[in-house]
Write an enzyme that holds these catalytic residues in place. Structure first.
Site, PDB file in Angstrom:
ATOM      1  N   TYR A  32       0.881  -1.024   0.058  1.00 45.88           N
ATOM      2  CA  TYR A  32      -0.158  -0.036  -0.085  1.00 45.88           C
ATOM      3  C   TYR A  32       0.772   1.356  -0.041  1.00 45.88           C
ATOM      4  O   TYR A  32       2.003   1.278   0.248  1.00 45.88           O
ATOM      5  CB  TYR A  32      -0.844   0.001   1.291  1.00 45.88           C
ATOM      6  CG  TYR A  32      -0.247   0.276   2.578  1.00 45.88           C
ATOM      7  CD1 TYR A  32      -0.232   1.480   3.066  1.00 45.88           C
ATOM      8  CD2 TYR A  32       0.656  -0.622   3.430  1.00 45.88           C
ATOM      9  CE1 TYR A  32       0.254   1.900   4.351  1.00 45.88           C
ATOM     10  CE2 TYR A  32       1.381  -0.447   4.353  1.00 45.88           C
ATOM     11  CZ  TYR A  32       1.258   0.809   4.947  1.00 45.88           C
ATOM     12  OH  TYR A  32       1.470   1.160   6.005  1.00 45.88           O
ATOM     13  N   ARG A  51       7.646   3.841  -5.131  1.00 46.66           N
ATOM     14  CA  ARG A  51       7.899   3.081  -4.113  1.00 46.66           C
ATOM     15  C   ARG A  51       6.904   1.807  -4.115  1.00 46.66           C
ATOM     16  O   ARG A  51       7.106   0.624  -3.702  1.00 46.66           O
ATOM     17  CB  ARG A  51       7.950   3.635  -2.568  1.00 46.66           C
ATOM     18  CG  ARG A  51       8.122   2.801  -1.441  1.00 46.66           C
ATOM     19  CD  ARG A  51       8.296   3.738  -0.424  1.00 46.66           C
ATOM     20  NE  ARG A  51       6.882   4.367   0.226  1.00 46.66           N
ATOM     21  CZ  ARG A  51       6.862   4.851   1.093  1.00 46.66           C
ATOM     22  NH1 ARG A  51       7.957   5.330   2.100  1.00 46.66           N
ATOM     23  NH2 ARG A  51       5.806   5.528   1.442  1.00 46.66           N
ATOM     24  N   ARG A  99      -8.761 -19.859  -0.651  1.00 41.26           N
ATOM     25  CA  ARG A  99      -7.613 -19.609   0.195  1.00 41.26           C
ATOM     26  C   ARG A  99      -6.702 -20.841   0.310  1.00 41.26           C
ATOM     27  O   ARG A  99      -7.134 -22.083   0.542  1.00 41.26           O
ATOM     28  CB  ARG A  99      -8.215 -19.491   1.721  1.00 41.26           C
ATOM     29  CG  ARG A  99      -7.138 -19.259   2.942  1.00 41.26           C
ATOM     30  CD  ARG A  99      -7.772 -19.277   4.199  1.00 41.26           C
ATOM     31  NE  ARG A  99      -6.891 -18.659   5.058  1.00 41.26           N
ATOM     32  CZ  ARG A  99      -5.880 -19.149   5.750  1.00 41.26           C
ATOM     33  NH1 ARG A  99      -5.410 -20.425   5.303  1.00 41.26           N
ATOM     34  NH2 ARG A  99      -5.092 -18.426   6.451  1.00 41.26           N
ATOM     35  N   HIS A 101      -2.107 -21.095   0.157  1.00 39.43           N
ATOM     36  CA  HIS A 101      -0.840 -20.324   0.273  1.00 39.43           C
ATOM     37  C   HIS A 101      -0.099 -20.160  -1.094  1.00 39.43           C
ATOM     38  O   HIS A 101       0.344 -18.852  -1.100  1.00 39.43           O
ATOM     39  CB  HIS A 101       0.152 -20.891   1.243  1.00 39.43           C
ATOM     40  CG  HIS A 101      -0.094 -20.922   2.713  1.00 39.43           C
ATOM     41  ND1 HIS A 101      -1.279 -21.517   3.449  1.00 39.43           N
ATOM     42  CD2 HIS A 101       0.295 -20.339   3.648  1.00 39.43           C
ATOM     43  CE1 HIS A 101      -1.410 -21.308   4.599  1.00 39.43           C
ATOM     44  NE2 HIS A 101      -0.455 -20.350   4.725  1.00 39.43           N
ATOM     45  N   LYS A 145       6.697  -1.902   1.820  1.00 37.39           N
ATOM     46  CA  LYS A 145       5.502  -1.264   2.487  1.00 37.39           C
ATOM     47  C   LYS A 145       4.053  -2.137   2.378  1.00 37.39           C
ATOM     48  O   LYS A 145       3.365  -2.249   1.871  1.00 37.39           O
ATOM     49  CB  LYS A 145       5.182   0.014   1.905  1.00 37.39           C
ATOM     50  CG  LYS A 145       4.132   0.989   2.643  1.00 37.39           C
ATOM     51  CD  LYS A 145       4.225   2.479   2.607  1.00 37.39           C
ATOM     52  CE  LYS A 145       3.339   3.369   3.272  1.00 37.39           C
ATOM     53  NZ  LYS A 145       3.928   3.521   4.598  1.00 37.39           N
ATOM     54  N   GLU A 177      13.409   2.701  13.564  1.00 31.94           N
ATOM     55  CA  GLU A 177      12.232   3.770  13.004  1.00 31.94           C
ATOM     56  C   GLU A 177      11.223   3.592  14.090  1.00 31.94           C
ATOM     57  O   GLU A 177      11.184   2.907  14.888  1.00 31.94           O
ATOM     58  CB  GLU A 177      11.743   3.391  11.684  1.00 31.94           C
ATOM     59  CG  GLU A 177      11.288   2.039  11.369  1.00 31.94           C
ATOM     60  CD  GLU A 177      10.954   2.014  10.009  1.00 31.94           C
ATOM     61  OE1 GLU A 177      10.913   2.869   9.082  1.00 31.94           O
ATOM     62  OE2 GLU A 177      10.771   0.543   9.541  1.00 31.94           O
ATOM     63  N   LEU A 201      11.603   1.419   6.450  1.00 30.56           N
ATOM     64  CA  LEU A 201      11.218   2.141   5.001  1.00 30.56           C
ATOM     65  C   LEU A 201      11.728   3.232   4.929  1.00 30.56           C
ATOM     66  O   LEU A 201      12.177   4.045   5.605  1.00 30.56           O
ATOM     67  CB  LEU A 201       9.637   2.167   5.598  1.00 30.56           C
ATOM     68  CG  LEU A 201       8.791   2.540   4.347  1.00 30.56           C
ATOM     69  CD1 LEU A 201       8.541   1.342   3.461  1.00 30.56           C
ATOM     70  CD2 LEU A 201       7.518   3.201   5.036  1.00 30.56           C
TER      71      LEU A 201
END
Length: 281
Positions: A32, A51, A99, A101, A145, A177, A201
């Site tokens: 995101y 990014r 669902r 993996h 991210k 961070e 990040l």
């Protein structure tokens, strides 16, 4: 007005649009970006989208959309939502599939929300905020991210319960961070922050602060530093897309220097405002 978007359609935020078998929902299998808008214009949009593409590549998301496609989508959303001072949340996941993996052979899902930004509480920027330190319990690929934010959330909640604004994360004896920010200290006139690596990040506001420091001829040093050094700093501040440049005046109950926002932090905040003005003409 607040507005949403999902896979080609703009929707109201209370519409039911996400299937149960959506991999972002089931696995956190996605990435995101959050982009701040000022006067209807997204700030540092190119950097955010670059990014995003790098995060997609890092988790092997097979997107066909280009940076230009995402730019057009965001600008269209801003116009439709009549967003002025607000935030765009853009999310890309591996899509909708039974669902299991292994990666499915299905289209990715792209969703977005556009909302007004809640202003910081009165006094935060003027007086500074408090923070705690907390073990960095996240995974080894924090440069992505990713949607997987549970360790961040748990640390942030501990900070909230302690009456603090942020939790500053510590990995192997050094500051990494914040839960949703980059962290800096000022010592002897120089700004010091943790070097980029897999463990932090590459903040977009961090990029702007480096530019602001260069323009102000303030030394900017990327090196590792300990919690002890942080507590003995002349100034401490944090940056993120939504808080911009925010002073931290107390950490783990210890007052930083005189306990008020420092002059270099103030100068960087003002120079950040100048960068916005130049970019948003």
């Amino acid at each position: 007005m607040d507005l949403g978007y999902i896979n080609g359609k703009f929707v109201q935020l209370d519409e039911r649009v996400i299937p149960i078998e959506e991999r972002g929902h089931q696995f956190g299998d996605g990435v995101y970006e959050v982009i701040q808008c000022y006067n209807g214009q997204p700030f540092m949009l190119e950097e955010h989208l670059q990014r995003l593409l790098e995060s997609c590549e890092a988790i092997k998301l097979p997107i066909s959309e280009t940076l230009e496609d995402f730019r057009t989508l965001i600008l269209t959303g801003i116009e439709k939502a009549e967003l002025q001072y607000g935030k765009v949340y853009l999310q890309v996941t591996r899509g909708i599939a039974v669902r299991n993996h292994p990666f499915p052979d299905v289209p990715v899902s792209i969703s977005m929300t556009l909302k007004d930004t809640e202003p910081l509480a009165e006094g935060y920027r003027v007086n500074g905020v408090h923070a705690i330190t907390h073990d960095d319990e996240r995974w080894a690929k924090c440069y992505i991210k990713s949607l997987n934010l549970l360790p961040n959330i748990l640390a942030k909640q501990e900070a909230q319960e302690a009456g603090c604004f942020e939790a500053i994360l510590v990995r192997n004896g050094f500051i990494s961070e914040g839960t949703s920010s980059n962290i800096y200290m000022v010592k002897d006139g120089a700004v010091i922050t943790t070097p980029l690596s897999n463990h932090i990040l590459a903040g977009i506001t961090r990029m702007a602060v480096i530019q602001a420091a260069e323009e102000l001829n303030i030394p900017f040093v990327e090196r590792y530093f300990s919690p002890k050094e942080l507590l003995e700093a002349d100034e401490v501040f944090m940056t993120s897309t939504l808080v911009e440049v925010l002073p931290i005046v107390k950490i783990d109950g210890t007052v930083i220097d005189k306990g008020v926002p420092g002059e270099i932090t103030k100068k960087l905040y003002m120079q950040y405002q100048e960068l916005k003005k130049k970019a948003l003409v």
